[in-house]
Design a protein around this motif. Structure first.
Motif, PDB file in Angstrom:
ATOM      1  N   HIS A  17       0.858  -1.152  -0.046  1.00 29.18           N
ATOM      2  CA  HIS A  17       0.135  -0.228  -0.104  1.00 29.18           C
ATOM      3  C   HIS A  17       0.802   1.355   0.121  1.00 29.18           C
ATOM      4  O   HIS A  17       0.547   2.142  -0.726  1.00 29.18           O
ATOM      5  N   ALA A  29       0.368   4.461  -4.585  1.00 22.86           N
ATOM      6  CA  ALA A  29      -0.174   5.670  -5.366  1.00 22.86           C
ATOM      7  C   ALA A  29       1.086   5.877  -6.621  1.00 22.86           C
ATOM      8  O   ALA A  29       0.652   6.055  -7.621  1.00 22.86           O
ATOM      9  N   GLU A  30       2.088   5.490  -6.345  1.00 19.77           N
ATOM     10  CA  GLU A  30       3.329   5.757  -7.317  1.00 19.77           C
ATOM     11  C   GLU A  30       3.042   4.551  -8.734  1.00 19.77           C
ATOM     12  O   GLU A  30       3.163   4.771  -9.761  1.00 19.77           O
ATOM     13  N   LEU A  74       0.231   2.950  -9.308  1.00 16.05           N
ATOM     14  CA  LEU A  74      -0.979   3.020 -10.178  1.00 16.05           C
ATOM     15  C   LEU A  74      -1.258   4.305 -11.195  1.00 16.05           C
ATOM     16  O   LEU A  74      -1.940   4.366 -11.740  1.00 16.05           O
ATOM     17  N   ALA A  75      -0.191   5.348 -10.572  1.00 18.18           N
ATOM     18  CA  ALA A  75      -0.093   6.516 -11.448  1.00 18.18           C
ATOM     19  C   ALA A  75       0.615   6.009 -12.862  1.00 18.18           C
ATOM     20  O   ALA A  75       0.467   7.019 -13.649  1.00 18.18           O
ATOM     21  N   ARG A  76       1.078   4.982 -12.997  1.00 17.85           N
ATOM     22  CA  ARG A  76       1.870   4.772 -14.168  1.00 17.85           C
ATOM     23  C   ARG A  76       1.112   3.856 -15.394  1.00 17.85           C
ATOM     24  O   ARG A  76       1.294   4.297 -16.581  1.00 17.85           O
ATOM     25  N   ARG A  99      -9.771   2.668  -4.224  1.00 17.29           N
ATOM     26  CA  ARG A  99      -8.367   2.961  -4.070  1.00 17.29           C
ATOM     27  C   ARG A  99      -7.632   3.216  -5.410  1.00 17.29           C
ATOM     28  O   ARG A  99      -6.710   4.304  -5.369  1.00 17.29           O
ATOM     29  N   CYS A 149      -8.787   4.245  -8.167  1.00 24.60           N
ATOM     30  CA  CYS A 149      -9.265   5.523  -9.132  1.00 24.60           C
ATOM     31  C   CYS A 149      -8.876   6.726  -8.376  1.00 24.60           C
ATOM     32  O   CYS A 149      -8.854   7.829  -9.166  1.00 24.60           O
ATOM     33  N   LYS A 150      -8.117   6.869  -7.398  1.00 25.09           N
ATOM     34  CA  LYS A 150      -7.541   7.999  -6.489  1.00 25.09           C
ATOM     35  C   LYS A 150      -6.379   8.131  -7.224  1.00 25.09           C
ATOM     36  O   LYS A 150      -5.574   9.378  -7.357  1.00 25.09           O
ATOM     37  N   HIS A 151      -5.621   7.300  -7.791  1.00 22.84           N
ATOM     38  CA  HIS A 151      -4.172   7.506  -8.443  1.00 22.84           C
ATOM     39  C   HIS A 151      -4.171   7.202  -9.739  1.00 22.84           C
ATOM     40  O   HIS A 151      -3.470   7.590 -10.576  1.00 22.84           O
ATOM     41  N   ARG A 165      -4.523   7.359 -13.856  1.00 25.97           N
ATOM     42  CA  ARG A 165      -4.773   8.569 -15.006  1.00 25.97           C
ATOM     43  C   ARG A 165      -6.235   8.352 -15.445  1.00 25.97           C
ATOM     44  O   ARG A 165      -6.692   7.359 -15.461  1.00 25.97           O
TER      45      ARG A 165
END
Length: 281
Positions: A39, A43-44, A46-48, A69, A71-73, A75
């Motif tokens: 966890h 964030a890092e 899921l952003a990719r 979780r 969809c927060k990160h 694109r």
């Protein structure tokens, strides 16, 4: 958890290597592509991605939590695909932001070996999302089929009917489990590998299915065998399959002699497996 995940992947790769499908160098290369994150790094990570496959427990609460979780990160243009085997895309699409990028992509187990993926867009899925997913899966060597949001998709619905009927045969004392499975492996299975169910209906003739189904439904007092309304409608229209030129498929303009030769070739290729067709004594 990380060690358990990598151990399971390594075990599957060793099995494939033992069957001659992978070299040692390929196993190592595949493992290098796998990254397990917790966890704290989510964030890092899921952003990719351009595409996210969700595969959490089959409960609405688990799905809702996972999508919230993610969809927060993610694109806004990242595709989201659920690998669910039981939940409808229309239901799950309500749990994601930008639902036009969402669909179901149901892999059949073992997913690393069986080619089929049932892709089920929701009513809100953009067509470009489906086409992008289809392109991605086919590039990975998968066979893609499209189905509307419906309980059981295609294969689970077919196999549920077949497996329940197999259990009923045992329950009624018609045959032993061993003989039922021998019949499937030497007849039922190869037949529908060489040709699909709808193709077989047309090849044999819708009239055969229609009358045989009605007879079986009456003899067994089992309405589940009654033919569907579509079969009756096609019968009334004279569209009884390949020999009439139309059925579930459109056979007009096809060379039926060439088709039959190709079909028999498919059977011969399958039955070259000695376990399916032992040589005569």
């Amino acid at each position: 958890l990380r060690e358990a995940v990598l151990a399971e992947i390594s075990s599957n790769l060793r099995l494939l290597a033992g069957l001659g499908l992978l070299y040692d160098a390929q196993q190592a290369a595949i493992l290098k592509r796998v990254r397990v994150v917790g966890h704290a790094q989510a964030a890092e990570a899921l952003a990719r991605p351009d595409v996210l496959f969700e595969g959490v427990t089959e409960t609405l609460d688990a799905k809702r939590d996972a999508f919230e979780r993610a969809c927060k990160h993610l694109r806004p243009d990242a595709i989201i695909a659920s690998t669910t085997s039981s939940m409808l895309a229309d239901t799950l699409a309500e749990m994601v932001t930008h639902p036009g990028r969402f669909l179901n992509a149901h892999f059949l187990n073992p997913a690393y070996l069986i080619p089929l993926v049932e892709v089920s867009p929701s009513k809100k899925t953009d067509e470009k999302t489906y086409q992008a997913m289809k392109t991605l899966l086919e590039a990975a060597g998968k066979v893609v089929v499209r189905c509307a949001p419906s309980p059981g998709f295609i294969v689970p619905r077919l196999q549920a009917a077949a497996m329940n009927e197999a259990a009923r045969l045992v329950e009624e004392g018609v045959a032993t489990p061993e003989d039922i499975d021998r019949a499937v492996r030497a007849g039922f299975g190869p037949r529908y590998t060489a040709m699909g169910l709808c193709e077989f209906i047309d090849y044999g003739g819708l009239d055969i299915l229609y009358y045989a189904s009605r007879s079986m439904a009456k003899a067994l007092d089992a309405p589940r065998y009654d033919p569907p309304a579509l079969i009756k409608k096609l019968m009334e229209e004279g569209k009884r399959g390949a020999r009439e030129g139309e059925g579930l498929y459109d056979w007009r303009g096809r060379d039926l002699a060439a088709y039959q030769k190709d079909l028999l070739g498919r059977f011969v290729a399958l039955f070259r497996d000695p376990d399916l067709l032992p040589p005569p004594r």
